[in-house]
Design a protein around this motif. Structure first.
Motif, PDB file in Angstrom:
ATOM      1  N   ALA A  76      26.143  36.336  61.036  1.00 18.26           N
ATOM      2  CA  ALA A  76      27.489  35.982  61.515  1.00 18.26           C
ATOM      3  C   ALA A  76      28.265  35.343  60.376  1.00 18.26           C
ATOM      4  CB  ALA A  76      27.390  35.025  62.701  1.00 18.26           C
ATOM      5  N   LEU A  77      29.472  35.877  60.106  1.00 21.68           N
ATOM      6  CA  LEU A  77      30.234  35.451  58.937  1.00 21.68           C
ATOM      7  C   LEU A  77      31.199  34.311  59.244  1.00 21.68           C
ATOM      8  CD1 LEU A  77      31.238  38.853  57.253  1.00 21.68           C
ATOM      9  CD2 LEU A  77      29.464  37.247  56.525  1.00 21.68           C
ATOM     10  N   GLU A  78      31.270  33.378  58.317  1.00 23.31           N
ATOM     11  CA  GLU A  78      32.276  32.327  58.335  1.00 23.31           C
ATOM     12  C   GLU A  78      33.396  32.733  57.373  1.00 23.31           C
ATOM     13  OE1 GLU A  78      34.545  29.614  59.193  1.00 23.31           O
ATOM     14  OE2 GLU A  78      32.556  29.218  60.083  1.00 23.31           O
ATOM     15  N   THR A  79      34.661  32.527  57.778  1.00 20.76           N
ATOM     16  CA  THR A  79      35.786  32.907  56.926  1.00 20.76           C
ATOM     17  C   THR A  79      36.606  31.712  56.454  1.00 20.76           C
ATOM     18  OG1 THR A  79      37.241  33.249  58.845  1.00 20.76           O
ATOM     19  CG2 THR A  79      35.985  35.164  58.047  1.00 20.76           C
ATOM     20  N   GLN A  80      36.490  30.581  57.110  1.00 21.24           N
ATOM     21  CA  GLN A  80      37.326  29.429  56.774  1.00 21.24           C
ATOM     22  C   GLN A  80      36.837  28.728  55.513  1.00 21.24           C
ATOM     23  OE1 GLN A  80      40.213  28.571  58.427  1.00 21.24           O
ATOM     24  NE2 GLN A  80      39.834  30.511  59.487  1.00 21.24           N
ATOM     25  N   ASP A  81      37.754  28.491  54.595  1.00 19.86           N
ATOM     26  CA  ASP A  81      37.407  27.729  53.393  1.00 19.86           C
ATOM     27  C   ASP A  81      37.119  26.277  53.771  1.00 19.86           C
ATOM     28  OD1 ASP A  81      37.799  29.934  51.767  1.00 19.86           O
ATOM     29  OD2 ASP A  81      39.904  29.457  51.393  1.00 19.86           O
ATOM     30  N   GLY A  82      36.102  25.688  53.146  1.00 23.11           N
ATOM     31  CA  GLY A  82      35.756  24.296  53.402  1.00 23.11           C
ATOM     32  C   GLY A  82      35.069  24.049  54.724  1.00 23.11           C
ATOM     33  N   ALA A  83      34.643  25.107  55.403  1.00 24.27           N
ATOM     34  CA  ALA A  83      34.014  24.949  56.716  1.00 24.27           C
ATOM     35  C   ALA A  83      32.681  24.210  56.606  1.00 24.27           C
ATOM     36  CB  ALA A  83      33.786  26.314  57.358  1.00 24.27           C
ATOM     37  N   ILE A  84      32.422  23.351  57.582  1.00 22.47           N
ATOM     38  CA  ILE A  84      31.104  22.745  57.729  1.00 22.47           C
ATOM     39  C   ILE A  84      30.321  23.673  58.648  1.00 22.47           C
ATOM     40  CG2 ILE A  84      29.800  20.752  58.553  1.00 22.47           C
ATOM     41  CD1 ILE A  84      32.319  19.055  57.967  1.00 22.47           C
ATOM     42  N   MET A  85      29.392  24.414  58.098  1.00 16.52           N
ATOM     43  CA  MET A  85      28.763  25.504  58.841  1.00 16.52           C
ATOM     44  C   MET A  85      27.573  25.014  59.662  1.00 16.52           C
ATOM     45  SD  MET A  85      29.232  28.554  55.994  1.00 16.52           S
ATOM     46  CE  MET A  85      28.097  29.646  56.853  1.00 16.52           C
ATOM     47  N   ASN A  86      27.890  24.199  60.655  1.00 16.02           N
ATOM     48  CA  ASN A  86      26.838  23.690  61.536  1.00 16.02           C
ATOM     49  C   ASN A  86      26.943  24.288  62.936  1.00 16.02           C
ATOM     50  OD1 ASN A  86      29.144  22.457  62.388  1.00 16.02           O
ATOM     51  ND2 ASN A  86      28.385  20.343  62.177  1.00 16.02           N
ATOM     52  N   GLY A  87      27.608  25.481  63.023  1.00 13.85           N
ATOM     53  CA  GLY A  87      27.763  26.141  64.312  1.00 13.85           C
ATOM     54  C   GLY A  87      27.042  27.484  64.333  1.00 13.85           C
ATOM     55  N   THR A  88      27.735  28.509  64.804  1.00 10.17           N
ATOM     56  CA  THR A  88      27.089  29.812  64.996  1.00 10.17           C
ATOM     57  C   THR A  88      27.140  30.701  63.760  1.00 10.17           C
ATOM     58  OG1 THR A  88      29.156  30.726  65.880  1.00 10.17           O
ATOM     59  CG2 THR A  88      27.586  29.801  67.463  1.00 10.17           C
ATOM     60  N   THR A  89      28.024  30.407  62.810  1.00 11.14           N
ATOM     61  CA  THR A  89      28.100  31.243  61.611  1.00 11.14           C
ATOM     62  C   THR A  89      26.985  30.878  60.636  1.00 11.14           C
ATOM     63  OG1 THR A  89      29.701  29.708  60.615  1.00 11.14           O
ATOM     64  CG2 THR A  89      30.583  31.620  61.805  1.00 11.14           C
ATOM     65  N   VAL A  90      26.472  31.908  59.949  1.00 12.28           N
ATOM     66  CA  VAL A  90      25.285  31.737  59.113  1.00 12.28           C
ATOM     67  C   VAL A  90      25.595  31.929  57.633  1.00 12.28           C
ATOM     68  CG1 VAL A  90      22.951  32.626  58.657  1.00 12.28           C
ATOM     69  CG2 VAL A  90      23.820  32.511  61.015  1.00 12.28           C
ATOM     70  N   GLU A  91      26.551  32.817  57.330  1.00 13.33           N
ATOM     71  CA  GLU A  91      26.852  33.134  55.939  1.00 13.33           C
ATOM     72  C   GLU A  91      28.357  33.161  55.733  1.00 13.33           C
ATOM     73  OE1 GLU A  91      25.276  36.024  52.404  1.00 13.33           O
ATOM     74  OE2 GLU A  91      25.015  36.715  54.465  1.00 13.33           O
ATOM     75  N   HIS A  92      28.802  32.591  54.614  1.00  9.99           N
ATOM     76  CA  HIS A  92      30.232  32.586  54.330  1.00  9.99           C
ATOM     77  C   HIS A  92      30.633  33.920  53.708  1.00  9.99           C
ATOM     78  CE1 HIS A  92      34.192  31.230  53.125  1.00  9.99           C
ATOM     79  NE2 HIS A  92      33.981  30.132  53.844  1.00  9.99           N
ATOM     80  N   ILE A  93      31.846  34.367  54.048  1.00 13.85           N
ATOM     81  CA  ILE A  93      32.313  35.651  53.553  1.00 13.85           C
ATOM     82  C   ILE A  93      32.383  35.675  52.036  1.00 13.85           C
ATOM     83  CG2 ILE A  93      34.780  35.063  53.716  1.00 13.85           C
ATOM     84  CD1 ILE A  93      35.208  37.995  54.649  1.00 13.85           C
ATOM     85  N   LYS A  94      32.658  34.541  51.399  1.00 17.60           N
ATOM     86  CA  LYS A  94      32.759  34.524  49.930  1.00 17.60           C
ATOM     87  C   LYS A  94      31.400  34.818  49.289  1.00 17.60           C
ATOM     88  CE  LYS A  94      34.472  30.403  49.324  1.00 17.60           C
ATOM     89  NZ  LYS A  94      34.971  29.182  48.635  1.00 17.60           N
ATOM     90  N   ASP A  95      30.321  34.401  49.950  1.00 23.75           N
ATOM     91  CA  ASP A  95      28.986  34.684  49.426  1.00 23.75           C
ATOM     92  C   ASP A  95      28.577  36.124  49.729  1.00 23.75           C
ATOM     93  OD1 ASP A  95      28.706  31.966  48.618  1.00 23.75           O
ATOM     94  OD2 ASP A  95      28.197  31.446  50.689  1.00 23.75           O
ATOM     95  N   ALA A  96      28.799  36.549  50.968  1.00 27.34           N
ATOM     96  CA  ALA A  96      28.408  37.901  51.360  1.00 27.34           C
ATOM     97  C   ALA A  96      29.158  38.952  50.555  1.00 27.34           C
ATOM     98  CB  ALA A  96      28.660  38.101  52.853  1.00 27.34           C
ATOM     99  N   ALA A  97      30.477  38.809  50.446  1.00 29.50           N
ATOM    100  CA  ALA A  97      31.286  39.791  49.717  1.00 29.50           C
ATOM    101  C   ALA A  97      30.926  39.811  48.236  1.00 29.50           C
ATOM    102  CB  ALA A  97      32.775  39.490  49.912  1.00 29.50           C
ATOM    103  N   ALA A  98      30.702  38.641  47.663  1.00 28.23           N
ATOM    104  CA  ALA A  98      30.354  38.569  46.241  1.00 28.23           C
ATOM    105  C   ALA A  98      29.049  39.296  45.951  1.00 28.23           C
ATOM    106  CB  ALA A  98      30.269  37.118  45.798  1.00 28.23           C
ATOM    107  N   VAL A  99      28.073  39.128  46.835  1.00 25.20           N
ATOM    108  CA  VAL A  99      26.786  39.800  46.644  1.00 25.20           C
ATOM    109  C   VAL A  99      26.940  41.306  46.803  1.00 25.20           C
ATOM    110  CG1 VAL A  99      24.495  40.108  47.654  1.00 25.20           C
ATOM    111  CG2 VAL A  99      25.387  37.810  47.265  1.00 25.20           C
TER     112      VAL A  99
END
Length: 318
Positions: A76-99
């Motif tokens: 599940a992707l997170e899109t918000q910059d600066g997000a505290i990812m302690n909810g349902t999202t597992v990977e940030h889009i900046k990391d997934a897209a970069a890879v």
């Protein structure tokens, strides 16, 4: 070409259409271009024609293709910059897209709108961030507001079947549907037709006006019968409301469903639809199975539209 997200990424519209038509005659003429190149196709939403046509187009250019259905296979992707990812999202889009950009020479992504917040959807946040962080040539496989590969295939189809010696009249007509659908396809079709050498008319019930940024140059009417008079091509598509009540269904008036009777005052109009289509809701069997339907031809041209775009992206990285 570095990216393909709208008609604004195309310098010469007619040249791109003609390139697609030439590739249709000889689809393997440029298979050397994609040798040892990889195309990544990322789907956040379902796909049939877009996935298969783009994959085949890439293979005809000699490319390797990797497909990932993020909804079923990815985190599940997170899109918000600066997000505290302690909810349902597992990977940030900046990391997934970069890879993904490290693994692939060209990337494509499909993401539908939620139809809940017009500002959020029309900001195209997912599309823009994916392009930014992937940092490789990019093709839109449909976004919240546009479907450029579909629109290019539509223009290729119209060019193939256009009357000789005059500008064709093209009509985009709203059709009923059982649920709220995005505006991406009609937005995109309108934008491309306004840029093409056609007489373009949009007809829809009151309350279904599209975002004006996509319809500048079109004639717009609520009278479907009037709009269809003298039409050479009729593009049938449902969409939900844009404003003021975003994503709403105001009517399911069955009289807007195209039948052979609607063709009586046209120029024996050819009928188009992007598919999938709800038979006998959006469009009648007698049209879809009759001699005026171009829907299968239109779908077939998705391959060569995609191939023309991928060819230009590849040429940009040689």
């Amino acid at each position: 070409m570095k990216q393909f997200t709208s008609v604004h990424d195309v310098e010469d519209l007619n040249a791109l259409v003609q390139e697609a038509l030439e590739l249709k005659k000889n689809p393997y003429a440029f298979e050397h271009l994609g040798k040892r190149k990889t195309l990544g196709l990322i789907f956040l939403n379902p796909s049939l024609r877009t996935r298969l046509s783009t994959q085949k187009a890439a293979q005809s250019l000699g490319m390797n293709v990797m497909v990932m259905n993020m909804g079923q296979e990815g985190w599940a992707l997170e899109t918000q910059d600066g997000a505290i990812m302690n909810g349902t999202t597992v990977e940030h889009i900046k990391d997934a897209a970069a890879v993904m950009g490290q693994y692939c020479d060209v990337l494509g992504m499909r993401s539908f709108p939620k139809l809940q917040n017009v500002e959020e959807d029309y900001s195209e946040e997912i599309l823009k961030k994916f392009i930014q962080y992937a940092n490789v040539p990019f093709v839109s496989l449909e976004s919240a507001t546009r479907h450029p590969l579909q629109s290019l295939a539509d223009l290729v189809t119209i060019t193939e079947h256009a009357p000789k010696g005059r500008r064709p009249k093209v009509v985009l007509t709203w059709a009923p549907h059982v649920k709220a659908l995005p505006q991406a396809v009609p937005n995109s079709f309108a934008e491309w037709m306004c840029a093409a050498d056609v007489d373009f008319v949009i007809t829809h019930p009151e309350g279904y006006a599209l975002d004006p940024q996509f319809t500048n140059g079109a004639t717009i009417t609520h009278n479907q019968q009037e709009a269809l008079e003298g039409a050479d091509f009729i593009y049938v598509k449902n969409w939900s409301t844009y404003q003021p009540n975003y994503g709403a269904v105001l009517t399911q008036d069955a009289s807007w469903m195209l039948t052979n009777q609607h063709l009586a005052n046209t120029n024996n109009a050819k009928v188009m639809h992007c598919l999938p289509v709800r038979r006998n809701v959006e469009l009648s069997d007698e049209i879809l199975d009759g001699p005026n339907s171009l829907v299968v031809n239109e779908a077939a041209n998705r391959e060569f539209a995609a191939q023309a775009v991928l060819k230009r992206l590849l040429e940009g990285i040689q």
